[in-house]
Scaffold this motif. Sequence first.
Motif, PDB file in Angstrom:
ATOM      1  N   LEU A   1       0.826  -1.201   0.000  1.00  0.00           N
ATOM      2  CA  LEU A   1       0.000   0.000   0.000  1.00  0.00           C
ATOM      3  C   LEU A   1       0.865   1.259   0.000  1.00  0.00           C
ATOM      4  CD1 LEU A   1      -2.854   1.161   0.143  1.00  0.00           C
ATOM      5  CD2 LEU A   1      -2.667   1.045   2.622  1.00  0.00           C
TER       6      LEU A   1
ATOM      7  N   ARG B   1       2.388   1.779  -3.503  1.00  0.00           N
ATOM      8  CA  ARG B   1       1.401   2.299  -4.459  1.00  0.00           C
ATOM      9  C   ARG B   1       1.079   3.761  -4.191  1.00  0.00           C
ATOM     10  NH1 ARG B   1      -3.636  -1.402  -5.013  1.00  0.00           N
ATOM     11  NH2 ARG B   1      -4.091   0.204  -6.543  1.00  0.00           N
ATOM     12  N   SER B   2       1.014   4.146  -2.920  1.00  0.00           N
ATOM     13  CA  SER B   2       0.708   5.539  -2.610  1.00  0.00           C
ATOM     14  C   SER B   2       1.857   6.460  -3.002  1.00  0.00           C
ATOM     15  CB  SER B   2       0.376   5.695  -1.126  1.00  0.00           C
ATOM     16  OG  SER B   2       1.508   5.390  -0.333  1.00  0.00           O
TER      17      SER B   2
END
Length: 59
Positions: A2, A5-6
């Motif tokens: 996560l 991806r951020s």
Amino acid sequence: MLLVRSIERAERVSWAMKSRGFSGSFPDFDQQRMQAADIAFCATWIGVAAALVVLEFLV
């Protein structure tokens, strides 16, 4: 995953803003002063809202 991806999304957003000419700072809004037209606009809409409230209770 996560976090990765951020970070990638933040980079894409940064590239998109730079490609559209964003210089990294927003315009200085302190230089804009309230005009008479702004006061009239606000007064008009406050009057309209007050009239709607009064009409709601009368009807």
